[in-house]
Design a protein around this motif. Structure first.
Motif: not given
Length: 211
Positions: A184-192
């Motif tokens: 989830i953290s990886k996807r959040h950083r990518r989206d941000a």
């Protein structure tokens, strides 16, 4: 018209200009140049009137002979000179009053637009992208922490239902949760990272809409 006109005929400058085929401005120029002398004028200044017969003779007497023949024209007493093109009117510069009015209007539009932007900001419409990104991160972290804090309770419920040690269930749940949290953290950083630094919002006022 000139054949039936009285030798003593007097008319306004505009009418005389139309009679001989030139602009009213050209008549004023002829007066300034002396091609129409004071003997042909009745009155002074802007309201001066023209003695038709005298003015015609003065114009014909002072015309440029070379220009007359160059245009293929014969200069004869009582014959109107050829029409001359009217000089284009020079653009009138704005007066000080008009400039002040224009600056006041521009200042008023700027103030109204700024007021509208401040109102939108109070409504929460304007948000800095970086601030929004940080807020989303804090919200996600808070949700994950709350979920992680409930793992022990969930493990105890599963252990009681299936008759297995609660410690083993909690250990398995935490391993699965950490893997899911990392994903989830990886996807959040990518989206941000894909969010723009700023997003343009155009606020219009009633004055802008009417312009």
């Amino acid at each position: 018209m000139s054949e039936t006109m009285s030798p003593d005929a007097v008319m306004p400058k505009g009418a005389f200009a139309a009679l001989i085929g030139v602009s009213a401005a050209r008549i004023s120029q002829m007066i300034s140049e002396g091609k129409i002398g004071p003997e042909a004028l009745v009155g002074e200044g802007r309201l001066a009137r023209i003695r038709v017969d005298i003015a015609k003779r003065q114009i014909n007497a002072k015309r440029d002979i070379g220009q007359a023949f160059g245009n293929g024209l014969m200069t004869r007493l009582g014959e109107a000179p050829p029409p001359e093109p009217a000089a284009p009117a020079a653009p009138r510069p704005d007066s000080i009053e008009e400039q002040i009015k224009r600056e006041k209007l521009r200042a008023s539009q700027f103030a109204n637009r700024k007021s509208a932007e401040e109102e939108e900001a109070r409504k929460g419409r304007f948000t800095e992208t970086d601030e929004m990104r940080q807020a989303m991160g804090r919200l996600a972290a808070s949700m994950l922490q709350a979920f992680e804090g409930s793992l022990a309770e969930m493990a105890a419920d599963v252990a009681g239902q299936f008759g297995v040690p609660a410690r083993d269930v909690e250990h398995t749940l935490r391993l699965r949760f950490r893997a899911a949290r990392e994903d989830i953290s990886k996807r959040h950083r990518r989206d941000a990272a894909g969010m723009p630094e700023t997003m343009e919002t155009i606020v219009t006022t009633n004055e802008d809409a009417a312009a």
